[in-house]
Design a protein around this motif. Structure first.
Motif, PDB file in Angstrom:
ATOM      1  N   ALA A  61     -11.330  74.000  68.527  1.00  0.00           N
ATOM      2  CA  ALA A  61     -10.153  73.275  68.837  1.00  0.00           C
ATOM      3  C   ALA A  61      -9.032  73.779  67.898  1.00  0.00           C
ATOM      4  N   VAL A  74      -9.092  65.415  72.842  1.00  0.00           N
ATOM      5  CA  VAL A  74      -8.993  66.087  71.429  1.00  0.00           C
ATOM      6  C   VAL A  74      -7.791  67.063  71.504  1.00  0.00           C
ATOM      7  N   ILE A  94     -15.317  68.840  64.353  1.00  0.00           N
ATOM      8  CA  ILE A  94     -13.942  68.775  64.671  1.00  0.00           C
ATOM      9  C   ILE A  94     -13.551  67.137  64.107  1.00  0.00           C
ATOM     10  N   GLU A 137      -6.764  73.078  62.618  1.00  0.00           N
ATOM     11  CA  GLU A 137      -7.609  73.572  63.592  1.00  0.00           C
ATOM     12  C   GLU A 137      -9.091  73.179  63.057  1.00  0.00           C
ATOM     13  N   HIS A 138     -10.103  73.480  64.076  1.00  0.00           N
ATOM     14  CA  HIS A 138     -11.456  73.000  63.430  1.00  0.00           C
ATOM     15  C   HIS A 138     -12.404  73.630  64.727  1.00  0.00           C
ATOM     16  N   THR A 139     -13.490  73.757  64.172  1.00  0.00           N
ATOM     17  CA  THR A 139     -14.762  74.013  65.196  1.00  0.00           C
ATOM     18  C   THR A 139     -15.699  72.968  65.018  1.00  0.00           C
TER      19      THR A 139
END
Length: 350
Positions: free
Chosen positions: A306, A266, A94, A294-296
């Motif tokens: 997220a 976050v 993230i 967005e991201h993991t």
């Protein structure tokens, strides 16, 4: 358990898996997917413990509502400490969102150019990285460089590098995966180089720049650059399936630094990223052309998601402190996350 024994077990699990996990993967995933949707987010979060997760934190920020926090399981399994919604968590990839924003700000200020190449910024590496003369900064940010992924090199997680330079040496002289700009392939090497570039240009630690340009303007005080900056007791424990001990503070878990943050920090950052308030004039247009919103994140002991959901104007952050790279924990986490979002959508309609 002795450190050498732990590393040996992790190596075996990471690269071979187990017949047991392979046998049960489809059945548990199918069971969780087909289970009736609970009425509340907390009820869904509570189910996570039954699925084998040690602990989970969920943060929900619906526009016009006070942020909501949900937890289940343990912050520390050995001590039976309940999961704390305000615990620090290793957010792993993230952090690439923060890196991409930092690059954007340096491009906007004229300190970097998206069209300059790896060879121009790192002439000292030009003969060790294939196609360095053709890989642009833009390609690094977008994972279109073709540079081999350092975390996919042999024994990377079982015997992690002790420094950025040592990590980079894992990919030196390896053939490119493809010609620059021709494909997309996620590579952590891209963001290692970006981190090194930020420090080269600013003359300071990367996280200092992120703190000054991103965190402070947003009032974020619970985001940190590494474990060295925090009290270890404030960090949620991390667990790998089949390993009894907490791996958050051992050598295995800390040779590679990871940013740490609370779910709330976050979440606040992610909303600012999506509504544009993290940017100065001219920056959002640059960012939108180079990276995602967005991201993991995934590393031993820690997995995170997220995302901002535009249709319901809601940010949902999910932290889970149990992983098994050869098993099904990531798939379960994604299913859990999707169900939580479905519950929120359903509640908003009513």
């Amino acid at each position: 358990m002795k450190k050498k024994q732990t590393i040996l077990i992790i190596r075996i699990m990471l690269f071979t898996g187990t017949a047991i996990s392979m046998f049960f993967v489809p059945w548990i995933l199918l069971r969780v997917m087909l289970a009736p949707l609970p009425a509340t987010v907390q009820q869904q979060v509570d189910k996570s413990v039954k699925y084998g997760f040690d602990g989970i934190i969920v943060y929900v920020d619906e526009a016009g509502e006070a942020p909501a926090f949900y937890t289940a399981g343990y912050k520390n399994r050995e001590n039976k400490t309940p999961a704390d919604p305000h615990s620090l968590f290793k957010i792993a990839s993230i952090s690439k969102l923060y890196d991409a924003v930092a690059i954007t700000k340096l491009v906007n200020s004229g300190h970097l150019s998206l069209d300059n190449t790896v060879a121009q910024y790192f002439p000292e590496f030009s003969d060790r990285i294939e196609n360095a003369d053709d890989i642009t900064l833009r390609m690094l940010v977008q994972h279109r460089s073709g540079i081999a992924n350092l975390t996919a090199t042999p024994n990377f997680w079982a015997d992690p590098p002790a420094s950025s330079q040592e990590a980079l040496e894992r990919i030196f002289d390896l053939p490119a995966d493809f010609k620059p700009g021709k494909k997309y392939k996620y590579s952590n090497t891209n963001y290692l180089l970006l981190s090194m570039l930020i420090e080269k240009v600013t003359g300071a630690d990367k996280f200092q720049f992120i703190r000054k340009e991103i965190l402070k303007p947003l009032g974020l005080k619970n985001t940190f650059g590494s474990m060295d900056e925090v009290d270890v007791d404030d960090v949620m424990s991390g667990y790998y399936v089949g390993i009894d001990e907490d791996i958050k503070a051992g050598e295995y878990g800390t040779k590679l630094t990871s940013m740490l943050a609370t779910a709330e920090d976050v979440g606040i950052f992610l909303r600012a990223l999506n509504d544009g308030s993290v940017f100065n004039p001219g920056e959002q247009e640059i960012y939108s052309g180079i990276y995602v919103y967005e991201h993991t994140g995934l590393m031993p002991g820690y997995q995170s998601i997220a995302k901002y959901h535009k249709d319901i104007d809601t940010v949902v952050i999910q932290f889970v402190n149990t992983t098994n790279f050869q098993g099904y924990t990531w798939n379960l986490s994604e299913i859990m996350y999707r169900k939580i979002v479905r519950i929120i959508r359903k509640q908003q309609k009513h």
